[in-house]
Design a protein around this motif. Structure first.
Motif, short mmCIF file in Angstrom:
data_model
loop_
_atom_site.label_atom_id
_atom_site.label_comp_id
_atom_site.label_asym_id
_atom_site.label_seq_id
_atom_site.Cartn_x
_atom_site.Cartn_y
_atom_site.Cartn_z
N ALA A 180 5.05 110.04 9.98
CA ALA A 180 5.11 110.92 8.87
C ALA A 180 6.42 110.55 7.81
O ALA A 180 7.45 110.52 8.51
N GLY A 181 6.14 110.43 6.64
CA GLY A 181 7.19 110.14 5.65
C GLY A 181 7.57 108.86 5.44
O GLY A 181 8.31 108.45 4.62
N LYS A 182 6.89 107.86 6.19
CA LYS A 182 7.11 106.39 6.09
C LYS A 182 6.49 106.08 4.98
O LYS A 182 5.40 106.40 4.38
N ASP A 183 6.89 105.18 3.86
CA ASP A 183 6.56 104.83 2.59
C ASP A 183 5.16 103.85 2.69
O ASP A 183 4.18 104.06 1.94
N ASN A 184 5.21 103.07 3.78
CA ASN A 184 4.15 102.10 3.84
C ASN A 184 3.19 102.57 4.92
O ASN A 184 2.39 101.90 5.66
N ALA A 185 3.18 103.97 5.47
CA ALA A 185 2.30 104.44 6.65
C ALA A 185 1.74 105.89 6.04
O ALA A 185 2.39 106.61 5.08
N ARG A 186 0.42 106.14 6.51
CA ARG A 186 -0.12 107.22 6.28
C ARG A 186 -0.84 107.79 7.40
O ARG A 186 -1.49 106.89 8.20
N CYS A 187 -1.01 109.00 7.85
CA CYS A 187 -1.58 109.43 9.07
C CYS A 187 -2.95 110.10 8.60
O CYS A 187 -3.03 111.02 7.61
N VAL A 188 -4.10 109.97 9.11
CA VAL A 188 -5.37 110.62 8.62
C VAL A 188 -6.03 111.34 9.79
O VAL A 188 -5.52 110.89 11.30
N PHE A 189 -7.07 112.13 9.75
CA PHE A 189 -7.86 112.74 10.45
C PHE A 189 -9.30 112.68 9.96
O PHE A 189 -9.51 113.11 8.90
N ILE A 190 -10.15 112.32 10.94
CA ILE A 190 -11.72 112.59 10.50
C ILE A 190 -12.28 113.82 11.13
O ILE A 190 -12.40 113.98 12.34
N ASP A 191 -12.91 114.60 10.46
CA ASP A 191 -13.56 115.83 10.95
C ASP A 191 -14.99 115.59 11.17
O ASP A 191 -15.60 114.53 10.97
N GLN A 192 -15.71 116.48 11.87
CA GLN A 192 -17.00 116.41 12.23
C GLN A 192 -18.04 116.24 11.20
O GLN A 192 -19.20 115.89 11.46
N ASN A 193 -17.71 116.54 9.83
CA ASN A 193 -18.46 116.45 8.69
C ASN A 193 -18.31 115.21 8.13
O ASN A 193 -18.55 114.81 7.03
N TYR A 249 -15.66 114.06 6.93
CA TYR A 249 -14.34 113.70 5.93
C TYR A 249 -13.30 113.31 6.45
O TYR A 249 -12.78 113.68 7.47
N ILE A 250 -12.61 112.17 5.78
CA ILE A 250 -11.41 111.68 6.19
C ILE A 250 -10.17 112.35 5.45
O ILE A 250 -10.43 112.22 4.26
N TRP A 251 -9.16 112.89 6.26
CA TRP A 251 -8.39 113.69 5.56
C TRP A 251 -6.96 112.93 5.61
O TRP A 251 -6.42 112.31 6.69
N ASP A 252 -6.27 112.99 4.41
CA ASP A 252 -4.87 112.31 4.49
C ASP A 252 -3.92 113.43 5.07
O ASP A 252 -3.75 114.79 4.27
N MET A 253 -3.04 113.34 6.00
CA MET A 253 -2.40 114.44 6.72
C MET A 253 -1.37 114.85 5.87
O MET A 253 -0.62 115.75 6.01
N ALA A 254 -0.83 114.02 4.77
CA ALA A 254 0.33 114.28 4.04
C ALA A 254 -0.06 115.05 2.73
O ALA A 254 0.47 116.23 2.24
N SER A 255 -1.05 114.49 2.10
CA SER A 255 -1.59 115.20 0.78
C SER A 255 -2.69 116.16 0.76
O SER A 255 -2.94 117.05 0.05
N TYR A 256 -3.43 116.16 2.10
CA TYR A 256 -4.62 116.88 2.41
C TYR A 256 -5.63 116.48 1.30
O TYR A 256 -6.65 117.50 1.16
N GLU A 257 -5.59 115.52 0.75
CA GLU A 257 -6.94 114.87 0.10
C GLU A 257 -8.01 114.35 1.05
O GLU A 257 -7.40 113.80 2.03
#
Length: 384
Positions: free
Chosen positions: A107-120, A122-130
Motif C-alpha cells: 500500500a502506498g508504493k508508487d508502482n504497485a496497486r492492491c486489488v480485490f475481485i468480488d462475487q459479481n 467487479y475488480i476493485w482498486d483498494m486505494a481509490s475504490y474505483e
C-alpha cells in the motif's frame, strides 16, 4: 519493464484466474498453502492455456507461521518493486493475515496497486475504490470447471430439441398431471435399445379402468388414460426426435424448464444433463440437470424435480454446486408443484431459492416476475 501480479490462492480459484485474464501480466506469482496446492496447480494449467506468454510461478507459504509468511512476501516485494516494473497484488484469496501482510507491504508504493475481485466480478482498486467489470469472452464452461479439477464428459445443448419435442412435452405433461403414478409405472421399463420393437404397456389401479402406452416406433407413441369413475379419457399421440428420452425419468420436465430459462434475457447458453467427472477418474461424480451460462459471466445451476421425495437430494445438489461452481455460482430448485414444508424449510436454511412452474406460467406477468427475481438473485453475495 515487467507487469507482475501477486495472487493469494484460497479455496476459490476463479477470482485469481479472472484477475489474471483481466491484467494479462508478464509474470504471475501464486502464493499458496499446503491445503491449496491442488487449486494453485489448476489455476496454473488454465492460465497457461489462455495466456501462453505469461510466466507462472508457484510459491508455497506457511499458513501457520506469520513470521515466515512475512519474510516470504517481503523477499518477493524487494525483488520486483523496482523502477520500471508495475506490480498488482490480488488480495481476493488466501488467508486474512496474508491479505493484511501484503496490504501493509504494497500500500502506498508508487508502482504497485492492491486489488480485490468480488462475487459479481467487479475488480476493485483498494486505494481509490474505483472498480471495473471483469469481462472476458475467451473462456468457456469447460474452463470454469477445469479450475475446480473437474470436466464435463457429457452435456446436451437445448438447441438440439425441436418444435416436435416441445409439442410432445406438452402432451406428456398432460398425462403426468392426470396420473403421475401410472405414467411412471408405464415408462420405467421402456429402454432406448428396444427401439425396433413395438411395445404395449398397461397399468391399472382401482380408480382407473385403463392406462395404456403403445410404442409404435422408435420415438412414436400412443397413450390413453381413462378414469374408471367419471369415464373421462385422455388420449394423445406424439412423435419427436427425443420422445423416448423425454418419457424416461421425467426428462420432459427438465427440458421444459430449460426452455423456460432460455427465454430469460440474462441467459447466454443453456445446457441440460451435464455429467461431471474428476480428471483422475472416468466414473461420473455427479449430473446437473441444467446449467445456465449467463451474460454476467456467472453460472446458474438448476435442479428440476416434479416433486422432492428425498430431502437428501437438496444437500447433494448444494454440495455439488460448491464443489464444481465456486462461491460465486448460483443455484435454484424448480419444481412442478409447491414444495412440501420440510424440503422448503431446508432450502430456505441453505439460501436456495425455490420456484414452481405452476406459479411461473400463470401468465406473462408471473413469468417476467420470475426472470426479475433471478436477476436480483444473481447480483446477491453468497454466504461463505
Amino acid at each position: 519493464m515487467s507487469k507482475v501480479t501477486f495472487s493469494l490462492v484460497g479455496g476459490q480459484p476463479f477470482p485469481v484466474y479472472a484477475q489474471a485474464l483481466d491484467s494479462e501480466p508478464d509474470i504471475l506469482v501464486l502464493f499458496y498453502s499446503e491445503q491449496t496446492e491442488r487449486i494453485a496447480q489448476n489455476i496454473e494449467q488454465c492460465i497457461k492455456q489462455k495466456l501462453p506468454k505469461t510466466t507462472v510461478s508457484k510459491v508455497l507459504v506457511d499458513a501457520t507461521n506469520l513470521k515466515e509468511s512475512s519474510l516470504t512476501f517481503n523477499a518477493y516485494a524487494n525483488a520486483w518493486l523496482k523502477p520500471g516494473n508495475v506490480v498488482t497484488v490480488n488480495l481476493s484469496g488466501g488467508t486474512k493475515p496474508w491479505s493484511m501482510q501484503l496490504l501493509n507491504i504494497f500500500a502506498g508504493k508508487d508502482n504497485a496497486r492492491c486489488v480485490f475481485i468480488d462475487q459479481n466480478n467487479y475488480i476493485w482498486d483498494m486505494a481509490s475504490y474505483e472498480r471495473h467489470k471483469f469481462e472476458h469472452t475467451n473462456h468457456s464452461l469447460d474452463d470454469k470447471f477445469a479450475l475446480y479439477g473437474v470436466r464435463a464428459t457429457h452435456r446436451t445443448s437445448l438447441e438440439q430439441y425441436d418444435s416436435a419435442d416441445f409439442d410432445a412435452i406438452k402432451k406428456i405433461e398432460k398425462l403426468y398431471r392426470r396420473n403421475s403414478l401410472a405414467l411412471r409405472e408405464l415408462t420405467k421399463e421402456i429402454e432406448a435399445d428396444d427401439a425396433n420393437h413395438i411395445i404395449q404397456k398397461h397399468y391399472f389401479n382401482p380408480n382407473y379402468s385403463g392406462c395404456h402406452i403403445n410404442r409404435l416406433g422408435e420415438n412414436d407413441y400412443e397413450c390413453t388414460f381413462e378414469h374408471y369413475i367419471s369415464g373421462s379419457q385422455i388420449s394423445v399421440k406424439f412423435s419427436s426426435p427425443h420422445a423416448t428420452k423425454l418419457l424416461l425419468n421425467t426428462s420432459w420436465f427438465e427440458i421444459k424448464v430449460a426452455k423456460l430459462l432460455s427465454q430469460w434475457h440474462s441467459a447466454s447458453r443453456v445446457w441440460v444433463n451435464t455429467t461431471i467427472n474428476y480428471y483422475s477418474t472416468d466414473d461420473p461424480a455427479n449430473e446437473i440437470d441444467i446449467i445456465v451460462e449467463t451474460k454476467q459471466d456467472k453460472l446458474l445451476f438448476v435442479e428440476c424435480k416434479t416433486q422432492i421425495y428425498h430431502n437428501t437430494d437438496i444437500d447433494k445438489f448444494n454440495n455439488a454446486i460448491k464443489s464444481y461452481g465456486g462461491l460465486g455460482s448460483k443455484r435454484v430448485f424448480i419444481t412442478m408443484n409447491t414444495m412440501k414444508e420440510l424440503p422448503k424449510t431446508k432450502c430456505e436454511a441453505l439460501r436456495i431459492p425455490t420456484f414452481t412452474t405452476r406459479d411461473i406460467e400463470k401468465d406473462n406477468l408471473t413469468k417476467q416476475n420470475f426472470f426479475a427475481a433471478l436477476d436480483k438473485y444473481m447480483g446477491t453475495i453468497n454466504a461463505r
